[in-house]
Design a protein around this motif. Structure first.
Motif, PDB file in Angstrom:
ATOM      1  N   THR A  95      89.245  66.021   3.528  1.00 47.27           N
ATOM      2  CA  THR A  95      90.670  65.704   2.970  1.00 47.27           C
ATOM      3  C   THR A  95      90.529  65.522   1.601  1.00 47.27           C
ATOM      4  O   THR A  95      91.406  65.905   0.835  1.00 47.27           O
ATOM      5  N   ARG A  96      89.643  64.665   1.169  1.00 47.16           N
ATOM      6  CA  ARG A  96      89.399  64.366  -0.183  1.00 47.16           C
ATOM      7  C   ARG A  96      88.999  65.375  -1.013  1.00 47.16           C
ATOM      8  O   ARG A  96      89.525  65.917  -2.304  1.00 47.16           O
ATOM      9  N   SER A 106      74.225  62.352   7.255  1.00 49.47           N
ATOM     10  CA  SER A 106      75.454  63.261   6.846  1.00 49.47           C
ATOM     11  C   SER A 106      76.589  62.100   6.549  1.00 49.47           C
ATOM     12  O   SER A 106      77.372  62.585   5.657  1.00 49.47           O
ATOM     13  N   GLU A 107      76.290  60.879   7.139  1.00 53.11           N
ATOM     14  CA  GLU A 107      77.479  59.845   6.647  1.00 53.11           C
ATOM     15  C   GLU A 107      77.341  59.772   5.311  1.00 53.11           C
ATOM     16  O   GLU A 107      78.269  59.492   4.381  1.00 53.11           O
ATOM     17  N   SER A 108      75.836  59.379   4.605  1.00 52.55           N
ATOM     18  CA  SER A 108      75.897  59.321   3.127  1.00 52.55           C
ATOM     19  C   SER A 108      76.422  60.533   2.419  1.00 52.55           C
ATOM     20  O   SER A 108      76.564  60.309   1.270  1.00 52.55           O
ATOM     21  N   LEU A 109      76.167  61.598   2.928  1.00 48.58           N
ATOM     22  CA  LEU A 109      76.616  62.645   2.005  1.00 48.58           C
ATOM     23  C   LEU A 109      78.215  62.891   2.015  1.00 48.58           C
ATOM     24  O   LEU A 109      78.789  62.957   0.882  1.00 48.58           O
ATOM     25  N   TYR A 161      80.878  62.568  -1.099  1.00 52.85           N
ATOM     26  CA  TYR A 161      82.093  63.426  -1.431  1.00 52.85           C
ATOM     27  C   TYR A 161      83.202  62.433  -1.936  1.00 52.85           C
ATOM     28  O   TYR A 161      83.769  62.974  -2.914  1.00 52.85           O
ATOM     29  N   GLU A 162      83.152  61.215  -1.239  1.00 56.75           N
ATOM     30  CA  GLU A 162      84.242  60.386  -1.941  1.00 56.75           C
ATOM     31  C   GLU A 162      84.131  60.034  -3.452  1.00 56.75           C
ATOM     32  O   GLU A 162      84.812  59.920  -4.273  1.00 56.75           O
ATOM     33  N   LEU A 163      82.876  59.734  -3.838  1.00 53.16           N
ATOM     34  CA  LEU A 163      82.311  59.591  -5.165  1.00 53.16           C
ATOM     35  C   LEU A 163      82.780  60.672  -6.338  1.00 53.16           C
ATOM     36  O   LEU A 163      83.342  60.636  -7.274  1.00 53.16           O
ATOM     37  N   ILE A 164      82.483  61.783  -5.846  1.00 52.50           N
ATOM     38  CA  ILE A 164      82.653  63.125  -6.291  1.00 52.50           C
ATOM     39  C   ILE A 164      84.023  63.316  -6.582  1.00 52.50           C
ATOM     40  O   ILE A 164      84.711  63.654  -7.611  1.00 52.50           O
ATOM     41  N   ALA A 165      84.915  63.081  -5.622  1.00 50.65           N
ATOM     42  CA  ALA A 165      86.331  63.203  -5.816  1.00 50.65           C
ATOM     43  C   ALA A 165      87.008  62.084  -6.802  1.00 50.65           C
ATOM     44  O   ALA A 165      88.118  62.392  -7.465  1.00 50.65           O
ATOM     45  N   GLU A 166      86.303  61.106  -7.118  1.00 45.87           N
ATOM     46  CA  GLU A 166      86.862  60.205  -8.058  1.00 45.87           C
ATOM     47  C   GLU A 166      86.714  60.489  -9.493  1.00 45.87           C
ATOM     48  O   GLU A 166      86.954  59.920 -10.510  1.00 45.87           O
ATOM     49  N   ASP A 167      85.586  61.691  -9.419  1.00 50.43           N
ATOM     50  CA  ASP A 167      85.209  62.060 -10.760  1.00 50.43           C
ATOM     51  C   ASP A 167      86.076  63.578 -11.244  1.00 50.43           C
ATOM     52  O   ASP A 167      85.468  64.565 -10.796  1.00 50.43           O
ATOM     53  N   SER A 168      86.878  63.258 -12.119  1.00 46.74           N
ATOM     54  CA  SER A 168      87.881  64.478 -12.231  1.00 46.74           C
ATOM     55  C   SER A 168      86.913  65.734 -12.663  1.00 46.74           C
ATOM     56  O   SER A 168      87.014  66.909 -12.295  1.00 46.74           O
ATOM     57  N   ASP A 169      86.084  65.406 -13.823  1.00 39.76           N
ATOM     58  CA  ASP A 169      85.352  66.290 -14.460  1.00 39.76           C
ATOM     59  C   ASP A 169      84.282  66.906 -13.562  1.00 39.76           C
ATOM     60  O   ASP A 169      84.153  68.363 -13.509  1.00 39.76           O
ATOM     61  N   LEU A 170      83.715  66.268 -12.960  1.00 41.67           N
ATOM     62  CA  LEU A 170      82.583  66.758 -11.830  1.00 41.67           C
ATOM     63  C   LEU A 170      83.252  67.529 -10.670  1.00 41.67           C
ATOM     64  O   LEU A 170      82.853  68.847 -10.220  1.00 41.67           O
ATOM     65  N   SER A 171      84.495  67.189 -10.212  1.00 42.42           N
ATOM     66  CA  SER A 171      85.168  67.694  -9.252  1.00 42.42           C
ATOM     67  C   SER A 171      85.521  69.074  -9.756  1.00 42.42           C
ATOM     68  O   SER A 171      85.545  70.074  -8.981  1.00 42.42           O
ATOM     69  N   VAL A 208      74.854  67.416  -8.075  1.00 40.06           N
ATOM     70  CA  VAL A 208      74.654  68.687  -6.983  1.00 40.06           C
ATOM     71  C   VAL A 208      73.627  68.055  -5.880  1.00 40.06           C
ATOM     72  O   VAL A 208      74.016  68.322  -4.723  1.00 40.06           O
ATOM     73  N   ARG A 209      72.550  67.777  -6.518  1.00 38.52           N
ATOM     74  CA  ARG A 209      71.252  67.315  -5.555  1.00 38.52           C
ATOM     75  C   ARG A 209      71.878  66.114  -4.575  1.00 38.52           C
ATOM     76  O   ARG A 209      71.598  65.939  -3.606  1.00 38.52           O
ATOM     77  N   ALA A 210      72.738  65.237  -5.207  1.00 36.66           N
ATOM     78  CA  ALA A 210      73.263  64.136  -4.404  1.00 36.66           C
ATOM     79  C   ALA A 210      74.138  64.675  -3.244  1.00 36.66           C
ATOM     80  O   ALA A 210      74.288  64.021  -2.219  1.00 36.66           O
ATOM     81  N   LEU A 211      74.669  65.862  -3.243  1.00 41.36           N
ATOM     82  CA  LEU A 211      75.397  66.235  -2.220  1.00 41.36           C
ATOM     83  C   LEU A 211      74.607  66.797  -0.877  1.00 41.36           C
ATOM     84  O   LEU A 211      75.218  67.233   0.134  1.00 41.36           O
TER      85      LEU A 211
END
Length: 263
Positions: free
Chosen positions: A129-130, A161-164, A168-178, A215-218
């Motif tokens: 969803t995010r 997978s929970e940490s993954l 995603y939540e953190l990535i969604a908060e970073d508009s440039d990285l998203s 990317v590696r964090a994903l």
């Protein structure tokens, strides 16, 4: 007959409620002793044999192996032997099995309670969803993201997978990285009809490499860590590549190799 052994195997099988083949198997396994034979070579059973077979059938139906039944009845035609101990072990085993079934039933009920019969975990659904909120409407990579997520959950387990999904939540908060990841995903889908030697593959791999740590964090830890299972990583990559074009598969494998070297 004087000793009361006037039953043949077919009659005994009917009385006990098993097949003649089963009775012969019990004899062969040493669970039930062979009865005397007539001059014509036929087995001759008595009521003691019938009772013994009934006890064997009852214990087998309770879930005991033939070896356990044999131990329980060994040298004790009255059926006592180690029966109490064996039945207690059986009871404990049934309790464990009931607990496993309860856990499986709970998991199935949770799946049935999810909207549209989705099989993703709640965290995975939230992550998707995010992700959709950061991508343009109709973005071509969203369906692949959903399928990839389920494969990742199956490959690395719930905890990793929970940490993954939290990432995603953190990535969604970073508009440039998203935005960069959206471009990466769209470029990957653009290779859907391309051959393995398409120049766009190397360009996209270079772009992915520049995203570096983000990317590696994903990615699942089993793939990125040196102490992960290489076989699991290999099987996951194979699964991800099943419906990809040659260009997409080459891009995926090259990108994973680059990210692994950077870690």
């Amino acid at each position: 007959m004087a000793d009361g052994r006037d039953l043949q195997i077919g009659e005994v099988a009917e009385l006990v409620g098993v097949s003649t083949r089963t009775i012969r198997h019990y004899h062969h396994a040493g669970v039930v002793p062979e009865p005397p034979r007539s001059s014509g070579g036929y087995r001759q059973y008595g009521l003691v044999d019938v009772v013994h077979l009934l006890r064997v059938r009852r214990l087998v139906h309770l879930g005991l192996s033939l070896a356990a039944v044999k131990d329980a009845l060994a040298d004790r035609p009255d059926g006592d032997g180690d029966m109490a101990e064996i039945l207690q072990e059986l009871r404990d085993g049934l309790a464990d099995e009931e607990a496993r079934l309860a856990a499986r039933r709970k998991a199935v009920e949770e799946l049935l309670a999810r909207p549209d019969g989705l099989l993703q975990s709640a965290s995975h659904q939230h992550a998707l969803t995010r992700l959709r909120q950061t991508r343009p409407v109709g973005h071509p990579g969203l369906d692949r993201e959903a399928i990839t997520g389920e494969l990742v959950e199956a490959a690395v387990g719930h905890e990793q997978s929970e940490s993954l999904w939290q990432t995603y939540e953190l990535i969604a908060e970073d508009s440039d990285l998203s935005s960069q990841l959206a471009v990466l995903s769209e470029g990957f889908e653009g290779l859907a009809e391309a051959s393995a030697d398409d120049p766009g593959v190397d360009e996209l791999v270079e772009f992915a490499a520049r995203l570096g740590d983000a990317v590696r964090a994903l990615l699942p830890r089993d793939i990125m860590d040196g102490d992960g299972d290489p076989a699991s990583a290999h099987h996951l990559l194979d699964a991800l590549a099943v419906e990809m074009s040659p260009a997409q598969e080459r891009c995926l494998r090259l990108a994973f190799a680059r990210w692994a070297k950077q870690s």
